[in-house]
Design an enzyme around this catalytic site. Structure first.
Site, mmCIF file in Angstrom:
data_model
loop_
_atom_site.group_PDB
_atom_site.id
_atom_site.type_symbol
_atom_site.label_atom_id
_atom_site.label_comp_id
_atom_site.label_asym_id
_atom_site.label_seq_id
_atom_site.Cartn_x
_atom_site.Cartn_y
_atom_site.Cartn_z
ATOM 1 N N THR A 15 6.461 -3.903 -0.813
ATOM 2 C CA THR A 15 7.617 -4.511 -1.498
ATOM 3 C C THR A 15 8.830 -3.573 -1.557
ATOM 4 O O THR A 15 8.677 -2.349 -1.514
ATOM 5 C CB THR A 15 7.217 -4.921 -2.927
ATOM 6 O OG1 THR A 15 6.627 -3.795 -3.583
ATOM 7 C CG2 THR A 15 6.220 -6.064 -2.917
ATOM 8 N N TRP A 55 12.808 -2.258 -3.224
ATOM 9 C CA TRP A 55 13.237 -1.686 -4.501
ATOM 10 C C TRP A 55 14.174 -2.599 -5.296
ATOM 11 O O TRP A 55 14.492 -2.309 -6.442
ATOM 12 C CB TRP A 55 13.958 -0.339 -4.268
ATOM 13 C CG TRP A 55 15.001 -0.428 -3.182
ATOM 14 C CD1 TRP A 55 14.825 -0.066 -1.875
ATOM 15 C CD2 TRP A 55 16.330 -0.937 -3.282
ATOM 16 N NE1 TRP A 55 15.968 -0.331 -1.157
ATOM 17 C CE2 TRP A 55 16.912 -0.868 -2.005
ATOM 18 C CE3 TRP A 55 17.099 -1.451 -4.342
ATOM 19 C CZ2 TRP A 55 18.216 -1.294 -1.737
ATOM 20 C CZ3 TRP A 55 18.390 -1.878 -4.075
ATOM 21 C CH2 TRP A 55 18.932 -1.790 -2.796
ATOM 22 N N CYS A 65 18.537 -10.207 -1.125
ATOM 23 C CA CYS A 65 18.441 -10.781 0.225
ATOM 24 C C CYS A 65 19.067 -12.165 0.278
ATOM 25 O O CYS A 65 19.439 -12.629 1.340
ATOM 26 C CB CYS A 65 16.988 -10.858 0.633
ATOM 27 S SG CYS A 65 16.014 -11.805 -0.538
ATOM 28 N N GLU A 93 24.234 -7.239 6.733
ATOM 29 C CA GLU A 93 24.075 -7.394 5.291
ATOM 30 C C GLU A 93 24.821 -6.236 4.615
ATOM 31 O O GLU A 93 24.492 -5.078 4.879
ATOM 32 C CB GLU A 93 22.584 -7.218 4.996
ATOM 33 C CG GLU A 93 21.893 -8.280 4.271
ATOM 34 C CD GLU A 93 20.425 -7.910 3.967
ATOM 35 O OE1 GLU A 93 19.862 -6.949 4.515
ATOM 36 O OE2 GLU A 93 19.866 -8.632 3.167
ATOM 37 N N LYS A 150 1.667 -1.457 -1.956
ATOM 38 C CA LYS A 150 2.540 -0.292 -1.818
ATOM 39 C C LYS A 150 3.959 -0.660 -2.242
ATOM 40 O O LYS A 150 4.693 -1.298 -1.488
ATOM 41 C CB LYS A 150 2.573 0.207 -0.364
ATOM 42 C CG LYS A 150 3.212 1.589 -0.283
ATOM 43 C CD LYS A 150 3.950 1.851 1.015
ATOM 44 C CE LYS A 150 5.384 1.412 0.985
ATOM 45 N NZ LYS A 150 6.236 2.054 -0.010
ATOM 46 N N GLU A 167 9.120 -11.350 4.808
ATOM 47 C CA GLU A 167 10.355 -11.778 4.120
ATOM 48 C C GLU A 167 11.383 -10.703 4.407
ATOM 49 O O GLU A 167 11.367 -9.638 3.789
ATOM 50 C CB GLU A 167 10.110 -11.867 2.609
ATOM 51 C CG GLU A 167 9.114 -12.922 2.194
ATOM 52 C CD GLU A 167 9.691 -14.315 2.284
ATOM 53 O OE1 GLU A 167 10.929 -14.462 2.350
ATOM 54 O OE2 GLU A 167 8.911 -15.268 2.317
HETATM 55 P P1 NAD Z 1 12.857 -1.376 3.548
HETATM 56 O O1 NAD Z 1 12.455 -2.202 4.720
HETATM 57 O O2 NAD Z 1 13.467 -0.064 3.783
HETATM 58 O O3 NAD Z 1 11.588 -1.100 2.623
HETATM 59 C C1 NAD Z 1 10.763 -2.140 2.129
HETATM 60 C C2 NAD Z 1 9.376 -1.577 1.850
HETATM 61 O O4 NAD Z 1 8.805 -1.180 3.092
HETATM 62 C C3 NAD Z 1 9.364 -0.341 0.963
HETATM 63 O O5 NAD Z 1 8.200 -0.349 0.162
HETATM 64 C C4 NAD Z 1 9.297 0.781 1.981
HETATM 65 O O6 NAD Z 1 8.755 1.967 1.444
HETATM 66 C C5 NAD Z 1 8.354 0.146 2.993
HETATM 67 N N1 NAD Z 1 8.357 0.736 4.322
HETATM 68 C C6 NAD Z 1 9.372 1.351 4.975
HETATM 69 N N2 NAD Z 1 8.944 1.803 6.180
HETATM 70 C C7 NAD Z 1 7.642 1.445 6.293
HETATM 71 C C8 NAD Z 1 6.634 1.627 7.280
HETATM 72 N N3 NAD Z 1 6.863 2.285 8.413
HETATM 73 N N4 NAD Z 1 5.392 1.116 7.057
HETATM 74 C C9 NAD Z 1 5.117 0.466 5.913
HETATM 75 N N5 NAD Z 1 6.013 0.288 4.918
HETATM 76 C C10 NAD Z 1 7.264 0.767 5.117
HETATM 77 O O7 NAD Z 1 13.770 -2.334 2.654
HETATM 78 P P2 NAD Z 1 14.498 -1.986 1.292
HETATM 79 O O8 NAD Z 1 15.677 -1.146 1.605
HETATM 80 O O9 NAD Z 1 13.515 -1.491 0.290
HETATM 81 O O10 NAD Z 1 14.948 -3.444 0.825
HETATM 82 C C11 NAD Z 1 16.121 -4.037 1.252
HETATM 83 C C12 NAD Z 1 15.871 -5.051 2.338
HETATM 84 O O11 NAD Z 1 14.891 -5.984 1.908
HETATM 85 C C13 NAD Z 1 17.100 -5.881 2.663
HETATM 86 O O12 NAD Z 1 17.217 -6.044 4.058
HETATM 87 C C14 NAD Z 1 16.808 -7.228 2.000
HETATM 88 O O13 NAD Z 1 17.465 -8.319 2.570
HETATM 89 C C15 NAD Z 1 15.340 -7.308 2.162
HETATM 90 N N6 NAD Z 1 14.773 -8.237 1.184
HETATM 91 C C16 NAD Z 1 14.311 -9.429 1.628
HETATM 92 C C17 NAD Z 1 13.794 -10.331 0.714
HETATM 93 C C18 NAD Z 1 13.269 -11.663 1.160
HETATM 94 O O14 NAD Z 1 12.672 -12.371 0.344
HETATM 95 N N7 NAD Z 1 13.438 -12.047 2.416
HETATM 96 C C19 NAD Z 1 13.768 -10.013 -0.647
HETATM 97 C C20 NAD Z 1 14.263 -8.766 -1.064
HETATM 98 C C21 NAD Z 1 14.759 -7.883 -0.118
#
Ligand code: NAD
Length: 481
Positions: free
Chosen positions: A151, A153, A286, A386, A177, A252
């Site tokens: 998930t 942040w 998002c 975005e 995680k 997502e």
């Molecule tokens: P992110 O992709 O950087 O991180 C999301 C999660 O993935 C975090 O827990 C992170 O630690 C983990 N992660 C990162 N690299 C990984 C890897 N190699 N293996 C496994 N896990 C890994 O995203 P973010 O910056 O935390 O969140 C913002 C993004 O999330 C934006 O693009 C937003 O649009 C999207 N978002 C989408 C939705 C939806 O419902 N579609 C909802 C909320 C946020």
């Protein structure tokens, strides 16, 4: 350091026990509004994740009856609501959003547990009505197995609740995680879940940097499904990393939502809804509008209506009751927003609300003044990516066809919003939009009862609704003479 009765244990949770990192390493959690060092959490890695996956696989050998799972879900909803103020304080401390939004997030999260508690009947076997080849055919929905939940942040509780509640309902064992920037909310939730007497291994929580944990979730054969919310870049990485093991994914991913105001819309309704939609979580959601398209004849009145509302918004520490917009999550987020705004100004847009925001000195205190830009166009960074910040950039269009083409002119397809009065026109318009969630005359986002998810590069799979429960099931068809 943050003190809370919900943070008696500040650790991960593996095989029914609170667990630290085997390396002894920790990660600092920082309040993005003040820079306060809130806590040190364990920096767990591959070995701890493997132990969690194996504990989950072991737990699944003794399935838990549906009635018991329903009880866990109902009790979790109650625990969340009973502790909403304290959970909200933890969310605001580590994420930055205004306290009133954090309270709404807790209530919204509780809604997923109570909704899925009421959906367990949808797991009952379904006999097919016809005796095909003179035999009885029955469709069963089995738990998917061990599932990895990853998930982001921006909604540290809600994004987890959307996955954890249906996973528990379906009878899956989880390895969760949360984002390493905001792990305390998940830890607080686990402090509450401990009261439920769930047998060891069903609910595991692993805290740490993403790569080593992700690697185990992607490659361990016991993990049958990864449900991920986050960026499209990481989603693509998970597709590649799981391909050799042919794992199911529910993704997502990022959005780049269009917000379209046609000339028969109620401009004030559209302006109110935009401000509510756009500035939640300082524009770091998002589903928030990222590209605003307004039909030329109503542009001026719409820009004025929006700017006038935005000038009244108060920025500051989310703990202060009057604050509408908290800080961005960190300096990198600030720099992205700043780069988008500067690019738009250089390419000819004009600022009608918002002030210069000083660049934060460290990695915290990234307050960005809510900004309205008129005269945006497709050549600007903020219409392609975005922005994830409190910026409204308004572009005009002339015809409906042009508006549809602009809206769909992105690889993303999560949420879209349309404002117009004519019902027939709306139906014609909306059926052409390639987005999983469409608001007509409202900027509202998802609800526990309704399926939500993306098209195109915003991902696949659905959260919420019966679809969100079935996401955590494997279908097994049994045929018998
Ligand atoms: P992110 O992709 O950087 O991180 C999301 C999660 O993935 C975090 O827990 C992170 O630690 C983990 N992660 C990162 N690299 C990984 C890897 N190699 N293996 C496994 N896990 C890994 O995203 P973010 O910056 O935390 O969140 C913002 C993004 O999330 C934006 O693009 C937003 O649009 C999207 N978002 C989408 C939705 C939806 O419902 N579609 C909802 C909320 C946020």
């Amino acid at each position: 350091m943050i003190q809370s009765p919900l943070l008696n244990n500040v650790k991960g949770f593996v095989a029914g026990h609170w667990a630290g990192a085997r390396s002894g390493k920790t990660l600092a959690v920082i309040n993005p509004a003040t820079g306060e060092h809130l806590a040190d959490v364990p920096d767990m890695a591959g070995a701890e994740t493997t132990a969690a996956v194996e504990a989950a696989a072991e737990a699944l050998r003794s399935p838990v009856a549906a009635e018991k799972r329903r009880h866990w879900l109902t009790e979790t909803a109650r625990l969340l609501l009973d502790n909403r103020q304290e959970l909200a304080r933890i969310i605001t401390s580590e994420q930055g959003k205004p306290l009133k939004e954090s309270v709404v997030e807790v209530e919204y999260s509780a809604g997923f547990f109570s909704f899925f508690a009421a959906q367990l009947d949808h797991l009952a076997p379904e006999p097919l009505p016809n005796r095909i080849r003179q035999m009885q055919w029955t469709v069963h929905r089995r738990p998917a197995g061990v599932v990895g939940l990853i998930t982001p942040w921006n909604f540290p509780l809600a994004m987890l609740a959307k996955k954890l509640a249906p996973a528990m309902a379906a009878g899956c064992a989880v390895v969760t995680k949360p984002a390493d920037l905001t792990p305390l909310t998940a830890i607080a939730l686990w402090n509450l879940l401990e009261q439920l007497d769930v047998p060891a291994g069903w609910l595991n929580l692993v805290i740490g940097r993403p790569a080593p944990i992700g690697e185990v979730l992607c490659s361990h054969p016991a993990v049958r499904l990864i449900s991920f919310t986050g960026s499209t870049a990481v989603g693509k990485h998970l597709i590649q990393a799981t391909a050799p093991y042919v794992k199911r994914l529910a993704l997502e991913l990022g959005g780049n939502a269009p917000y379209i105001v046609l000339n028969d819309a109620d401009v004030n309704v559209a302006a109110d809804a935009l401000v509510a939609n756009k500035f939640r979580c300082a524009g770091q959601t998002c589903v928030c509008a990222n590209r605003i398209y307004v039909q030329r004849d109503v542009e001026q009145s719409f820009v004025e209506a929006v700017s006038e509302r935005v000038r009244r918004l108060k920025v500051g520490n989310g703990m202060e009751p009057q604050v509408d917009i908290g800080p961005l999550i960190n300096r990198a987020a600030f720099e992205k927003v700043d780069r988008h705004v500067k690019d738009a100004m250089e390419r000819g847009s004009r600022r009608t609300a918002g002030e210069f925001s000083p660049i934060p000195q460290g990695d915290w205190g990234a307050f960005y003044s809510p900004t309205v830009l008129a005269g945006a166009h497709a050549g600007m960074l903020l219409s392609r990516e975005e922005t994830f910040g409190p910026v409204i950039a308004i572009e005009t269009f002339d015809t409906e066809e042009e508006a549809v083409a602009k809206a769909n002119g992105t690889p993303f397809g999560l949420a879209a919003y349309v404002f117009m009065r004519d019902g027939e026109r709306a139906e014609r318009f909306i059926q052409q939009l390639q987005f999983g969630h469409v608001g007509l005359n409202t900027g509202t986002g998802p609800a526990p009862e309704a399926p939500f998810g993306g098209m195109k590069q915003s991902g696949f799979g659905r959260e919420g609704g019966v679809e969100g429960l079935h996401e955590f099931c494997e279908v097994q068809t049994v045929v018998t003479p």
